[in-house]
Write an enzyme that holds these catalytic residues in place. Structure first.
Site, mmCIF file in Angstrom:
data_model
loop_
_atom_site.group_PDB
_atom_site.id
_atom_site.type_symbol
_atom_site.label_atom_id
_atom_site.label_comp_id
_atom_site.label_asym_id
_atom_site.label_seq_id
_atom_site.Cartn_x
_atom_site.Cartn_y
_atom_site.Cartn_z
ATOM 1 N N HIS A 78 5.665 3.559 48.405
ATOM 2 C CA HIS A 78 6.245 2.951 47.203
ATOM 3 C C HIS A 78 6.741 1.536 47.511
ATOM 4 O O HIS A 78 6.407 0.575 46.795
ATOM 5 C CB HIS A 78 7.403 3.821 46.705
ATOM 6 C CG HIS A 78 8.193 3.233 45.580
ATOM 7 N ND1 HIS A 78 8.076 3.667 44.279
ATOM 8 C CD2 HIS A 78 9.130 2.237 45.552
ATOM 9 C CE1 HIS A 78 8.892 2.964 43.510
ATOM 10 N NE2 HIS A 78 9.546 2.092 44.263
ATOM 11 N N GLU A 79 7.533 1.405 48.559
ATOM 12 C CA GLU A 79 8.089 0.093 48.899
ATOM 13 C C GLU A 79 7.011 -0.884 49.361
ATOM 14 O O GLU A 79 7.155 -2.098 49.197
ATOM 15 C CB GLU A 79 9.162 0.245 49.983
ATOM 16 C CG GLU A 79 10.345 1.114 49.584
ATOM 17 C CD GLU A 79 11.044 0.643 48.324
ATOM 18 O OE1 GLU A 79 10.989 -0.566 48.025
ATOM 19 O OE2 GLU A 79 11.627 1.492 47.617
ATOM 20 N N HIS A 127 5.818 -2.932 46.425
ATOM 21 C CA HIS A 127 6.702 -4.067 46.137
ATOM 22 C C HIS A 127 6.502 -5.190 47.160
ATOM 23 O O HIS A 127 6.424 -6.369 46.804
ATOM 24 C CB HIS A 127 8.167 -3.612 46.183
ATOM 25 C CG HIS A 127 8.555 -2.662 45.094
ATOM 26 N ND1 HIS A 127 8.249 -2.880 43.767
ATOM 27 C CD2 HIS A 127 9.261 -1.495 45.124
ATOM 28 C CE1 HIS A 127 8.739 -1.892 43.039
ATOM 29 N NE2 HIS A 127 9.351 -1.040 43.836
#
Length: 427
Positions: free
Chosen positions: A21-22, A25
């Site tokens: 997920h990170e 980003h």
């Protein structure tokens, strides 16, 4: 031992999902020239880290999430705001503290690399990239299972026959209580392996259609079955009984009852079937997330010792425990256990996607909503030939973000305690 191995494996899978997920980003922020100073899995004290170029990569002590730190999350005060009388209100202090903390990270040489300076569509991509990484992972896992392994589909072949009639309201539905009458299927002589080809004079090849016909019937009904190389007609005397609703399994309804369970086969799905199935998963996940506030009384009751429902919310600890139980199931093959664990991991990633897209700070969806509002506001100003209103000041929403964060922390602690003292269990 298998339970412990399963817990560890599933826990590692959850950490990798957070890191994935990170990573979404991180990659998009760097792609648009935003300086990222930290990429961390977990919170609290740093256990391990390594700095490469301008970004510190590491793992922190509390493994319940992750984050990346981008410089310039909030725009500076506008010139006209400096002339206003300072306020000592708590919410104003929160706003200014958050703004000052963000400004401290910005050095003169990086002044042009701040997050708020990027166009709204770029900020939307950066903030949406994290949840969409979870969605991509969930889709890949589900698609791989549905298209490569298959999904169980019920058939008209009998897997088991109920020995007696036990009400759906009974606490123990697996065993026959004393004096319980025989089920219509047992009384008629049904056996595991019988393939039902006709019910009440009509042919059936689909369990779904046959189940609806059984539920809509009562009294004496002839049933034609194939048993080995011969066809037999069994006369069943169906009764009306209280059974779980097909539309709402947590509710019951009075329907026709025969008393048998279907066997199932693995059926591989095509792209359309996968899309339909995953769409249903997304809808169900969204529904469950909306229902989270309603689950608070159940969680409190579970902590107090009352029975915890099977669909109760679980956290990382509870999900890892379920993963451990799945891996330790002796009655199913190792392959089926691994498939179940992958399904659970995909479901967690789907939940992370839906949850993070909620349009509230500090979730990713809150930043997306702010960027959308800024884009709309600037578009309207341009259309009516008014001055550009500038970037939307998300720092003003920090009091709300802090409040939401406290609610999330409190809910997470409630779920954690319930997972420890009264866990959801499959065994």
């Amino acid at each position: 031992m298998l339970v412990i191995v399963g817990i560890v494996l599933f826990f590692v899978g959850l950490l990798l999902s957070i890191a994935w997920h990170e990573l979404g980003h991180l990659l998009t922020a760097k792609m648009f020239g935003v300086k990222v100073t930290q990429y961390m899995v977990g919170f609290g004290r740093t256990v391990w880290s390594r700095k490469t170029s301008e970004t510190e990569y590491g793992v922190k002590l509390i493994p319940f999430g992750g984050f990346i730190r981008m410089i310039g999350m909030f725009p500076p005060k506008r010139d006209e705001e400096y002339g206003r009388t300072a306020s000592s209100a708590p919410w104003r202090v929160m706003i200014e503290d958050a703004r000052e903390a963000a400004a401290e990270e910005v050095t003169p040489e990086d002044a042009h690399r701040q997050f708020y300076q990027r166009k709204p569509w770029k900020r939307i991509i950066v903030m949406a990239a994290g949840p969409f990484m979870n969605l991509i992972l969930a889709v890949l896992i589900f698609a791989g299972i549905l298209m490569g392994y298959g999904t169980p589909q019920p058939t008209t072949t009998v897997a088991s026959v109920s020995e007696c009639v036990v009400s759906a309201d009974a606490k123990d539905t697996a065993n026959c209580p004393a004096g319980a009458p025989k089920s219509p299927a047992a009384a008629a002589g049904f056996q595991p392996g019988d393939k039902i080809v006709e019910f009440n004079g009509k042919p059936y090849s689909s369990w779904t259609d046959l189940q609806l016909a059984i539920r809509g019937s009562s009294g004496a009904v002839p049933v034609v079955v194939e048993r080995g190389d011969e066809r037999l007609t069994l006369n069943a005397d169906l009764i009306q009984d209280k059974r779980p609703s097909l539309q709402e399994p947590d509710k019951t309804e009075v329907v026709g009852f025969l008393g048998l369970s279907p066997s199932s086969v693995l059926v591989r799905q095509d792209v359309a079937g996968v899309a339909h199935t995953i769409g249903g998963f997304v809808s169900l996940t969204a529904q469950k997330i909306v229902e989270l506030p309603q689950r608070v009384p159940d969680l409190i009751s579970a902590i107090g010792g009352q029975e915890r429902s099977d669909d109760s919310p679980v956290g990382i600890v509870g999900a890892s425990r379920i993963g451990g139980e799945v891996l330790s199931m002796d009655e199913v093959s190792v392959g089926a256990r691994l498939i179940t664990m992958l399904n659970l991991l995909a479901a967690v990633n789907l939940s992370l996607f839906v949850m993070n897209m909620l349009p509230i700070l500090p979730l990713d969806g809150g930043h997306i909503a702010g960027a959308l509002w800024e884009s709309l506001r600037r578009g309207i100003a341009k259309l009516v030939r008014r001055p550009d209103p500038g970037p939307f000041d998300t720092a003003r929403l920090m009091p709300l973000a802090y409040g939401v964060t406290l609610i999330f922390i409190a809910y997470s602690l409630l779920v954690l305690v319930a997972d420890v003292v009264n866990p959801v269990t499959l065994l």
